[in-house]
Design a protein around this motif. Structure first.
Motif, short mmCIF file in Angstrom:
data_model
loop_
_atom_site.label_atom_id
_atom_site.label_comp_id
_atom_site.label_asym_id
_atom_site.label_seq_id
_atom_site.Cartn_x
_atom_site.Cartn_y
_atom_site.Cartn_z
N LEU A 1 -20.79 7.31 19.70
CA LEU A 1 -21.74 7.41 20.70
C LEU A 1 -21.74 6.50 21.93
CD1 LEU A 1 -24.52 9.35 18.62
CD2 LEU A 1 -22.64 10.49 19.93
N ARG A 2 -21.59 5.19 21.66
CA ARG A 2 -21.79 4.07 22.48
C ARG A 2 -20.57 4.26 23.53
NH1 ARG A 2 -22.68 -1.81 20.91
NH2 ARG A 2 -22.70 -1.81 22.96
N ASP A 3 -19.56 4.91 23.06
CA ASP A 3 -18.24 5.23 24.06
C ASP A 3 -18.44 6.43 24.91
OD1 ASP A 3 -15.33 4.29 24.69
OD2 ASP A 3 -15.19 6.37 24.45
N ARG A 4 -18.57 6.10 26.26
CA ARG A 4 -18.73 7.22 27.29
C ARG A 4 -17.75 8.18 27.25
NH1 ARG A 4 -21.87 7.52 31.84
NH2 ARG A 4 -22.39 5.32 31.91
N ALA A 5 -16.68 7.78 27.24
CA ALA A 5 -15.54 8.95 26.94
C ALA A 5 -15.63 9.71 25.91
CB ALA A 5 -14.10 8.47 27.02
N ALA A 6 -15.90 9.30 24.74
CA ALA A 6 -16.22 10.13 23.53
C ALA A 6 -17.34 11.23 23.61
CB ALA A 6 -16.28 9.15 22.13
#
Length: 144
Positions: free
Chosen positions: A76-81
């Motif tokens: 969830l920390r990854d913006r793209a994911a």
């Protein structure tokens, strides 16, 4: 100019790969590792599509959360994911960390708490003879 457009799935695929690497390197038991890999396989199968299946993706995110919540947090920390799987996250009532941080322009911890004071002032603003604790002993001087 003949350049290929950047795939929106590449960054999400890289984030899933990082989660898989962490899951396979950390000493989880075999059941946890199996659940994590099954969830990541399901999420990766959604990436080539024009629109992700929210139900299958939500089920995979719940499986990942059940296996190890820290791995879901890393995803969830990854913006793209979080953008790519946004429909499933909304179905679960979740948002990406970056989306939550974008909602807060600055730290709200430094702001005073609003509320009725009825003429009271903060104890640091009182004269030194009135700055006493509940037993009547004087308080130390305020900082600064």
């Amino acid at each position: 100019m003949t350049s290929q457009p950047v795939s929106r799935d590449d960054a999400a695929r890289a984030a899933l790969r990082q989660v898989r690497i962490v899951a396979n390197r950390v000493s989880f038991d075999s059941g946890t590792r199996r659940e994590v890999n099954r969830a990541i396989d399901t999420l990766e199968s959604q990436l080539g599509r024009n629109q992700v299946n929210a139900t299958d993706t939500a089920r995979a995110l719940e499986l990942l959360n059940r296996a190890h919540p820290g791995l879901l947090f890393a995803l969830l920390r990854d913006r793209a994911a979080s953008e790519r799987f946004g429909a499933a996250l909304r179905e679960l009532g979740l948002r990406g960390i970056q989306q939550r941080l974008d909602e807060v322009p600055s730290s709200v911890m430094a702001e005073p708490i609003p509320g009725p004071t009825h003429g009271r002032v903060h104890r640091d603003e009182l004269p030194s003879e009135e700055r006493v604790d509940s037993t009547g002993r004087p308080l130390p001087p305020p900082r600064g």
